[in-house]
Design a protein around this motif. Structure first.
Motif, PDB file in Angstrom:
ATOM      1  N   HIS A 142       0.860  -1.167   0.050  1.00  0.00           N
ATOM      2  CA  HIS A 142      -0.030  -0.090  -0.044  1.00  0.00           C
ATOM      3  C   HIS A 142       0.682   1.214   0.033  1.00  0.00           C
ATOM      4  CE1 HIS A 142      -3.625  -2.255   1.769  1.00  0.00           C
ATOM      5  NE2 HIS A 142      -3.554  -2.359   0.372  1.00  0.00           N
ATOM      6  N   ARG A 143       2.017   0.989   0.452  1.00  0.00           N
ATOM      7  CA  ARG A 143       3.039   2.273   0.680  1.00  0.00           C
ATOM      8  C   ARG A 143       3.597   2.539  -0.807  1.00  0.00           C
ATOM      9  NH1 ARG A 143       5.530   0.726   4.543  1.00  0.00           N
ATOM     10  NH2 ARG A 143       7.332  -0.258   3.434  1.00  0.00           N
ATOM     11  N   GLU A 144       3.820   1.335  -1.533  1.00  0.00           N
ATOM     12  CA  GLU A 144       4.648   1.531  -2.654  1.00  0.00           C
ATOM     13  C   GLU A 144       3.710   1.535  -3.998  1.00  0.00           C
ATOM     14  OE1 GLU A 144       7.625   2.497  -2.507  1.00  0.00           O
ATOM     15  OE2 GLU A 144       7.791   2.595  -0.491  1.00  0.00           O
ATOM     16  N   GLY A 145       2.410   0.855  -3.739  1.00  0.00           N
ATOM     17  CA  GLY A 145       1.623   0.801  -4.774  1.00  0.00           C
ATOM     18  C   GLY A 145       1.849  -0.531  -5.559  1.00  0.00           C
ATOM     19  N   VAL A 146       2.118  -1.863  -4.857  1.00  0.00           N
ATOM     20  CA  VAL A 146       2.459  -2.828  -5.358  1.00  0.00           C
ATOM     21  C   VAL A 146       1.277  -3.704  -5.733  1.00  0.00           C
ATOM     22  CG1 VAL A 146       3.692  -5.146  -5.394  1.00  0.00           C
ATOM     23  CG2 VAL A 146       4.666  -3.010  -4.307  1.00  0.00           C
ATOM     24  N   ARG A 147       0.924  -4.166  -6.975  1.00  0.00           N
ATOM     25  CA  ARG A 147      -0.289  -4.829  -7.484  1.00  0.00           C
ATOM     26  C   ARG A 147      -0.456  -6.295  -6.667  1.00  0.00           C
ATOM     27  NH1 ARG A 147       0.492  -5.739 -12.598  1.00  0.00           N
ATOM     28  NH2 ARG A 147       0.073  -3.921 -12.999  1.00  0.00           N
ATOM     29  N   HIS A 148      -1.630  -6.449  -6.146  1.00  0.00           N
ATOM     30  CA  HIS A 148      -1.883  -7.724  -5.158  1.00  0.00           C
ATOM     31  C   HIS A 148      -3.548  -7.960  -5.544  1.00  0.00           C
ATOM     32  CE1 HIS A 148      -2.693  -4.122  -2.917  1.00  0.00           C
ATOM     33  NE2 HIS A 148      -3.482  -4.738  -2.303  1.00  0.00           N
ATOM     34  N   LYS A 205      -9.206   1.531  10.639  1.00  0.00           N
ATOM     35  CA  LYS A 205      -8.863   0.788   9.549  1.00  0.00           C
ATOM     36  C   LYS A 205      -7.704   1.799   8.837  1.00  0.00           C
ATOM     37  CE  LYS A 205     -10.235  -2.393   7.353  1.00  0.00           C
ATOM     38  NZ  LYS A 205      -9.573  -3.646   7.501  1.00  0.00           N
ATOM     39  N   ASP A 206      -6.792   1.056   8.014  1.00  0.00           N
ATOM     40  CA  ASP A 206      -5.745   1.986   7.396  1.00  0.00           C
ATOM     41  C   ASP A 206      -6.042   2.584   6.059  1.00  0.00           C
ATOM     42  OD1 ASP A 206      -6.035  -0.436   5.621  1.00  0.00           O
ATOM     43  OD2 ASP A 206      -3.962  -0.780   5.693  1.00  0.00           O
ATOM     44  N   SER A 207      -7.170   2.060   5.641  1.00  0.00           N
ATOM     45  CA  SER A 207      -8.031   3.007   4.402  1.00  0.00           C
ATOM     46  C   SER A 207      -9.343   3.171   4.480  1.00  0.00           C
ATOM     47  CB  SER A 207      -7.568   2.256   3.335  1.00  0.00           C
ATOM     48  OG  SER A 207      -8.069   0.955   3.277  1.00  0.00           O
ATOM     49  N   PHE A 208      -9.777   4.073   4.067  1.00  0.00           N
ATOM     50  CA  PHE A 208     -11.406   4.462   4.108  1.00  0.00           C
ATOM     51  C   PHE A 208     -11.933   4.141   5.546  1.00  0.00           C
ATOM     52  CE2 PHE A 208     -10.132   3.214  -0.230  1.00  0.00           C
ATOM     53  CZ  PHE A 208     -10.351   4.251  -1.016  1.00  0.00           C
ATOM     54  N   PRO A 209     -11.465   4.621   6.763  1.00  0.00           N
ATOM     55  CA  PRO A 209     -12.111   4.540   7.903  1.00  0.00           C
ATOM     56  C   PRO A 209     -13.551   5.247   8.038  1.00  0.00           C
ATOM     57  CG  PRO A 209     -10.560   6.158   7.975  1.00  0.00           C
ATOM     58  CD  PRO A 209     -10.190   5.469   6.448  1.00  0.00           C
ATOM     59  N   GLY A 210     -14.512   4.413   8.475  1.00  0.00           N
ATOM     60  CA  GLY A 210     -15.957   5.047   8.654  1.00  0.00           C
ATOM     61  C   GLY A 210     -16.629   5.124   7.431  1.00  0.00           C
ATOM     62  N   CYS A 211     -16.131   4.246   6.175  1.00  0.00           N
ATOM     63  CA  CYS A 211     -17.115   4.337   5.158  1.00  0.00           C
ATOM     64  C   CYS A 211     -17.512   3.064   4.771  1.00  0.00           C
ATOM     65  CB  CYS A 211     -16.018   4.558   3.665  1.00  0.00           C
ATOM     66  SG  CYS A 211     -15.113   6.168   3.696  1.00  0.00           S
ATOM     67  N   TYR A 212     -18.804   3.153   4.052  1.00  0.00           N
ATOM     68  CA  TYR A 212     -19.345   1.927   3.860  1.00  0.00           C
ATOM     69  C   TYR A 212     -18.782   1.110   2.738  1.00  0.00           C
ATOM     70  CZ  TYR A 212     -23.265   2.993   6.860  1.00  0.00           C
ATOM     71  OH  TYR A 212     -23.802   3.507   7.986  1.00  0.00           O
ATOM     72  N   ASP A 213     -18.839  -0.139   2.835  1.00  0.00           N
ATOM     73  CA  ASP A 213     -17.932  -0.898   1.897  1.00  0.00           C
ATOM     74  C   ASP A 213     -18.804  -2.271   1.623  1.00  0.00           C
ATOM     75  OD1 ASP A 213     -15.566  -1.966   0.576  1.00  0.00           O
ATOM     76  OD2 ASP A 213     -14.580  -2.136   2.122  1.00  0.00           O
ATOM     77  N   PHE A 221      -4.557   8.332   4.240  1.00  0.00           N
ATOM     78  CA  PHE A 221      -5.114   8.000   5.494  1.00  0.00           C
ATOM     79  C   PHE A 221      -4.507   8.082   6.635  1.00  0.00           C
ATOM     80  CE2 PHE A 221      -7.242   5.856   1.707  1.00  0.00           C
ATOM     81  CZ  PHE A 221      -8.425   6.451   1.829  1.00  0.00           C
ATOM     82  N   HIS A 222      -4.753   8.704   7.611  1.00  0.00           N
ATOM     83  CA  HIS A 222      -4.194   8.825   8.885  1.00  0.00           C
ATOM     84  C   HIS A 222      -2.694   9.319   8.749  1.00  0.00           C
ATOM     85  CE1 HIS A 222      -7.338   6.355  10.813  1.00  0.00           C
ATOM     86  NE2 HIS A 222      -7.259   5.386   9.895  1.00  0.00           N
ATOM     87  N   ARG A 223      -2.802  10.545   7.703  1.00  0.00           N
ATOM     88  CA  ARG A 223      -1.655  11.239   7.355  1.00  0.00           C
ATOM     89  C   ARG A 223      -0.465  10.462   6.694  1.00  0.00           C
ATOM     90  NH1 ARG A 223      -1.468  14.614  12.920  1.00  0.00           N
ATOM     91  NH2 ARG A 223      -3.667  15.477  12.607  1.00  0.00           N
ATOM     92  N   GLN A 224      -0.872   9.132   6.235  1.00  0.00           N
ATOM     93  CA  GLN A 224       0.154   7.860   5.476  1.00  0.00           C
ATOM     94  C   GLN A 224      -0.434   7.976   4.095  1.00  0.00           C
ATOM     95  OE1 GLN A 224       2.708   6.957   7.116  1.00  0.00           O
ATOM     96  NE2 GLN A 224       2.301   8.081   8.707  1.00  0.00           N
ATOM     97  N   PRO A 225       0.666   7.896   3.218  1.00  0.00           N
ATOM     98  CA  PRO A 225       0.322   7.789   1.808  1.00  0.00           C
ATOM     99  C   PRO A 225      -0.245   6.321   1.486  1.00  0.00           C
ATOM    100  CG  PRO A 225       2.611   7.954   2.099  1.00  0.00           C
ATOM    101  CD  PRO A 225       2.107   8.227   3.324  1.00  0.00           C
ATOM    102  N   PHE A 226      -1.047   6.342   0.718  1.00  0.00           N
ATOM    103  CA  PHE A 226      -1.724   5.119   0.473  1.00  0.00           C
ATOM    104  C   PHE A 226      -1.960   4.967  -1.107  1.00  0.00           C
ATOM    105  CE2 PHE A 226      -5.719   2.330   0.240  1.00  0.00           C
ATOM    106  CZ  PHE A 226      -5.235   1.402   0.976  1.00  0.00           C
ATOM    107  N   HIS A 227      -1.538   3.935  -1.622  1.00  0.00           N
ATOM    108  CA  HIS A 227      -1.358   3.407  -3.035  1.00  0.00           C
ATOM    109  C   HIS A 227      -1.942   2.019  -3.243  1.00  0.00           C
ATOM    110  CE1 HIS A 227       0.739   7.194  -3.562  1.00  0.00           C
ATOM    111  NE2 HIS A 227       1.420   6.880  -2.686  1.00  0.00           N
ATOM    112  N   ASP A 228      -3.259   1.716  -3.440  1.00  0.00           N
ATOM    113  CA  ASP A 228      -3.725   0.678  -3.515  1.00  0.00           C
ATOM    114  C   ASP A 228      -4.150   0.175  -4.870  1.00  0.00           C
ATOM    115  OD1 ASP A 228      -4.924  -1.908  -2.688  1.00  0.00           O
ATOM    116  OD2 ASP A 228      -6.625  -0.950  -2.013  1.00  0.00           O
TER     117      ASP A 228
END
Length: 181
Positions: A24-30, A56-64, A112-119
């Motif tokens: 998630h930090r580097e944007g590696v495909r998974h 959650k490390d991404s999209f906290p409080g969001c519907y999923d 998210f949470h002041r951290q870069p996120f590349h998903d």
């Protein structure tokens, strides 16, 4: 520490692995598995949405999606989907219960949470018909704050107009809609 397979553009493992946070930090495909739980109530299709917990490390409080998860290295889509349903919602299913709807490629570059996120993920999308009240699901509280049923048409409208805090992509709604009764 979660170790994931690095995958090519088709979702096939390359033989390399990566730690989830690094992916998630580097944007590696998974890969991930996504399971939408649906029911037919009074002639209307409803979807079970989970509200992600605020930690959650991404999209906290969001519907999923009803249930979703990363696929551990060496594992595959279906076993991961079955495991996530059990872990997140305490739902036990067989492979034959899951209806394969298709595959999506999702690319998110955010913070998210002041951290870069590349998903950059490739997800197999499944549909599961299950008529159970929201209160009957046993939630994995580290992951999910709550669940709720919403009419499919309402979900589509709210995602399209961005009036519901969510991390749902319209392409997945299109895929599952093809399998409605």
């Amino acid at each position: 520490m979660e170790i994931l397979d690095v995958v090519d553009e088709t979702g096939a493992p390359t033989g390399e692995t990566v730690e989830r946070a690094e992916a998630h930090r580097e944007g590696v495909r998974h890969r991930t598995s996504h399971v939408w739980i649906a029911r037919n109530r009074n002639g209307r299709i409803q979807l079970l949405l989970q509200k992600r917990c605020m930690q959650k490390d991404s999209f906290p409080g969001c519907y999923d999606i009803s249930s979703a998860g990363h696929i551990p290295a060496g594992d595959d889509y279906i076993p991961s989907a079955i495991r996530e349903l059990k872990e997140e919602l305490n739902v036990t299913v067989q492979e034959s219960d899951l209806i394969y709807c298709g595959q999506v490629h999702k690319d998110v570059d955010s913070e998210f949470h002041r951290q870069p996120f590349h998903d950059h993920q490739i997800s197999n999308v499944y549909l599961l018909w299950l008529d159970r009240e929201a209160e009957e699901f046993e939630l994995q509280t580290e992951e999910i704050e709550s669940v709720r049923w919403m009419d499919y048409a309402q979900v589509r409208g709210m995602v399209a107009s961005d009036t519901l805090p969510n991390c749902i992509i319209m392409e997945e709604l299109d895929l599952i809609e093809r399998h409605f009764l």
